[in-house]
Design an enzyme around this catalytic site. Structure first.
Site: not given
Ligand code: ATP
Ligand code: LTN
Length: 329
Positions: A115, A197, A200
């Protein structure tokens, strides 16, 4: 509380939740509610580690609460609450900053390196310190299991180390937690780039399907998703990572095994497969959004208030012990 094990997990309101969040995290939580004491948080103080618009943030906090409920998290079985409503989280994070967390550990965190990129010196201290707040979230509740997507395993490991160090110094105050990661669907990848990955906070909306995307838009995103060379529908993570990702999404949402999907699409091509996947995703979203739209803001706020009271009781008891052993109030 009962003799059931305690689980804790959370999602930060930093963008529109994706099917990656649902498949990797929330869907796993839903199935754990009878077997465990479950605590699920909307971890809003984590979201402000990067810049947020306050109005959007307030909206997303309620939307995530509704997404938890629409996914099947039941407030009669599980505690659902907003992190910032329980000040013990940030208070414990400070104590852990001083007694348990080391700079060298935090510098190793992959998510921070990703990040911050080459701007490590100009991002907020909060972004760097975020895993300590996450450790506080977890260990405040004597959590034994933390169900998360693959990317969060490293942070849970760090929470274990921090808890052990604190206990070594002050006595057995905290339970040592463990991560639980699904076998399939633990890392849903971007539709544009199967080496990234699905997230969001991705600037390119074509790579991610949001849970609140219009079903027709989601359908188009699937049809435009990148695929690999060749044409056979087989699960091959190494040579066909884009297709492997799409197969995982299908299987996770439809419940059909990947083996049976391979069989069903023998002799057919990517186009046929994507058409069916687009339908699976659209049907899932229509059903999900129907449930989501039935929940009002007022209902969501009531549930958060009930959760605040439940969480505060547990968290304050633990903080009392922490303050005592550390020697403050
Ligand atoms: P950001 O993009 O803001 O970092 P994020 O989409 O990675 O957000 P988080 O809030 O960091 O989401 O994660 C919430 C939960 O969803 C965590 O348990 C994370 O491991 C899971 N998660 C996030 N993205 C994925 C993905 N692409 N596949 C599987 N699990 C995910
Ligand atoms: N850092 C997590 C969100 C999170 C979390 C937690 C997950 C914050 N606190 C406690 C599990 C337990 C992430 O998914 N980015």
């Amino acid at each position: 509380m009962t003799s059931k094990k305690t689980i804790f997990s959370g999602i930060k309101p930093s963008g529109d939740l994706t099917i990656g969040n649902y498949i990797g995290a929330i869907s796993q939580w839903v199935t754990m509610q009878d077997e465990y004491n479950c605590i699920f948080s909307v971890v809003d103080y984590h979201a402000i580690t990067v810049k947020q618009n306050p109005t959007d943030l307030r909206r997303r906090i309620l939307d995530i609460t509704k997404i938890y409920l629409a996914s099947g998290i039941n407030s009669k079985k599980s505690i659902i609450f907003q992190q910032s409503a329980v000040p013990a989280h940030t208070e414990l994070a400070w104590v852990l900053n001083c007694c348990g967390a080391y700079m060298a550990d935090l510098k190793k965190m992959t998510q921070f390196k990703d990040k911050a990129g080459d701007k490590q010196d100009s991002v907020s201290v909060g972004l760097f310190d975020y895993p300590v707040l996450m450790a506080a979230d977890i260990i405040l509740y004597d959590t034994q299991i933390v169900p998360v997507g693959d990317d969060q395993k490293q942070h849970v490991e760090l929470a274990r180390d921090i808890a052990k160090r604190f206990n070594n110094q002050y006595g057995p105050v905290f339970t040592i937690p463990e991560a639980m990661v699904k076998k399939e669907g633990a890392r849903i990848m971007s539709l544009n780039d199967p080496s990234k990955k699905m997230a969001k906070s991705d600037e390119n909306p074509a790579g991610a399907i949001a849970l609140l995307d219009e079903p027709e838009i989601a359908r188009k995103k699937i049809m435009k998703a990148v695929t690999d060379s060749g044409s056979e529908i087989i699960y091959d993570q190494k040579n066909k990572p884009a297709l492997a990702n799409l197969l995982t999404i299908h299987s996770s949402l439809s419940g059909e095994s990947i083996k049976s999907l391979e069989k069903k699409f023998t002799g057919k091509g990517y186009g046929d497969f994507k058409k069916e996947l687009a339908e699976v995703v659209a049907v899932f979203l229509i059903d999900f959004q129907k449930k989501f739209n039935k929940i009002s803001d007022v209902d969501a706020k009531k549930i958060l208030e009930k959760g605040r009271k439940q969480a505060t009781k547990i968290a304050e008891e633990k903080m009392g012990k922490v303050r005592g052993v550390v020697g403050v109030r």
